[in-house]
Design an enzyme around this catalytic site. Sequence first.
Site, PDB file in Angstrom:
ATOM      1  N   ASP A  18       0.813  -1.211   0.000  1.00  0.00           N
ATOM      2  CA  ASP A  18       0.000   0.000   0.000  1.00  0.00           C
ATOM      3  C   ASP A  18       0.850   1.264   0.000  1.00  0.00           C
ATOM      4  O   ASP A  18       0.712   2.136  -0.861  1.00  0.00           O
ATOM      5  CB  ASP A  18      -0.941   0.009   1.213  1.00  0.00           C
ATOM      6  N   ARG A  98      -0.743   0.940  16.467  1.00  0.00           N
ATOM      7  CA  ARG A  98      -1.115   2.085  15.644  1.00  0.00           C
ATOM      8  C   ARG A  98      -1.059   3.421  16.403  1.00  0.00           C
ATOM      9  O   ARG A  98      -0.568   4.416  15.876  1.00  0.00           O
ATOM     10  CB  ARG A  98      -2.514   1.885  15.044  1.00  0.00           C
ATOM     11  N   ASP A 127      -7.698   0.021  10.990  1.00  0.00           N
ATOM     12  CA  ASP A 127      -6.512   0.849  11.182  1.00  0.00           C
ATOM     13  C   ASP A 127      -6.726   2.296  10.777  1.00  0.00           C
ATOM     14  O   ASP A 127      -6.110   3.201  11.331  1.00  0.00           O
ATOM     15  CB  ASP A 127      -5.324   0.265  10.423  1.00  0.00           C
ATOM     16  N   SER A 179      -2.279 -10.278   3.251  1.00  0.00           N
ATOM     17  CA  SER A 179      -2.167  -8.990   3.932  1.00  0.00           C
ATOM     18  C   SER A 179      -1.617  -9.287   5.325  1.00  0.00           C
ATOM     19  O   SER A 179      -2.245 -10.007   6.110  1.00  0.00           O
ATOM     20  CB  SER A 179      -3.537  -8.316   4.028  1.00  0.00           C
TER      21      SER A 179
END
Length: 410
Positions: A18, A98, A127, A179
């Site tokens: 990404d 995160r 996320d 992923s």
Amino acid sequence: MEKKDIKKVVLAYSGGLDTSIIIPWLKENYNDCEVIAVSGNVGQADELEGLEEKALKTGASKLYVEDLTDEFVEDYIIPTVQAGAKYEEYMLGTSFARPIIAKRIAEIAIAEGADAICHGCTGKGNDQVRFELAIKAFAPDMHIIAPWREWSIKSRDEEIEYAEAHDVPLKINRETNYSKDKNLWHLSHEGLDLEDAGNEPLYDKEGFLEMGVSPLKAPDKPTYLTIDFEKGVPVALNDKKMSAKELVLELNKLGGENGIGLLDIVENRLVGMKCRGVYETPGGAILYFAHNYLETLCLDKMTAHKKQELSVTFADLVYNGQWFTPLREALSAFVAKTQERVTGKVKLKLYKGNIIKAGVWSDYSLYSEEIATFGEDNVYNQADATGFINLFGLPIKVQAQVDAKIKNNK
């Protein structure tokens, strides 16, 4: 904020699929803006190799690599373990990574005078919420760019096509395109065959597991270990003093070798859908187990039950990206108070994916063998139970008497 006014963007950069294509995409779609990449090191190890060269080659002006590992363990992981917080058995590996990354990105964006912060989270995931809530806590007026909510790319295959067309180097291909999210606490796997809940995870396939082995491939001989805690914080492994980070890393090794910490779960995402994932958390599974084991000795009944109840709320807050909130801070203060006497030693046996209790000791233990014994004792008068039961059962007795009286008068 209009696109033409965005001259400098700070990008949350992992070097994965990404964020690798986001750099050229930003420059194409935001007037050749300056892109500053920031990678928060939370223990993703080899994923950081060659990151600067890759970021600069694809168009970034610079790359920050921030070592957050000690802070990550001490200020995020350990408080969550102390809280006993799990989200539907998930040990929150991505969730609490995160906020610390986003906090540092916000700080750098402010220092750099950036016009916007960009992240590579999809519009289907949790996320995006975790990143943006943390950014709002530290840079409330910062513009946020989320390409997955803007661009025309619809799938990971199309991302790979974009990367190939723009000469962006990738470490994955269409056949191995799970992923994944990796840090020193865990590794997650999503996508491909796992999207069908009827498919068994390929635990025994070479290369699928990265932090350990399948229980079927674990040794036939058990591994014993001891963990010492002081006020709920792990301080020693097998009688060797070490930092919490060192201890987690060593537990990852021991747990991985014994097939510990595999979780296959269909979880309820914050954005409303169910999602299937496989998690590897070898050291974390051991640490949660050991800490809970010690608490059974050291916490009184009322505190233990209330703590167990509030752990669900704590886990929800972490999972939902609400780390930087008054409620999470208040719950952490409660948890810290409960840990004042959680000091002692735990012995465990690891065997083919199983964690087995092998002994627990604490100077603060509320367990009394003399009181609990089935043998003769001089400290517990069993006759006292008669009066206790009469008083404890009095409301039931009175209710039954009233019901009988009403029935007889009809």
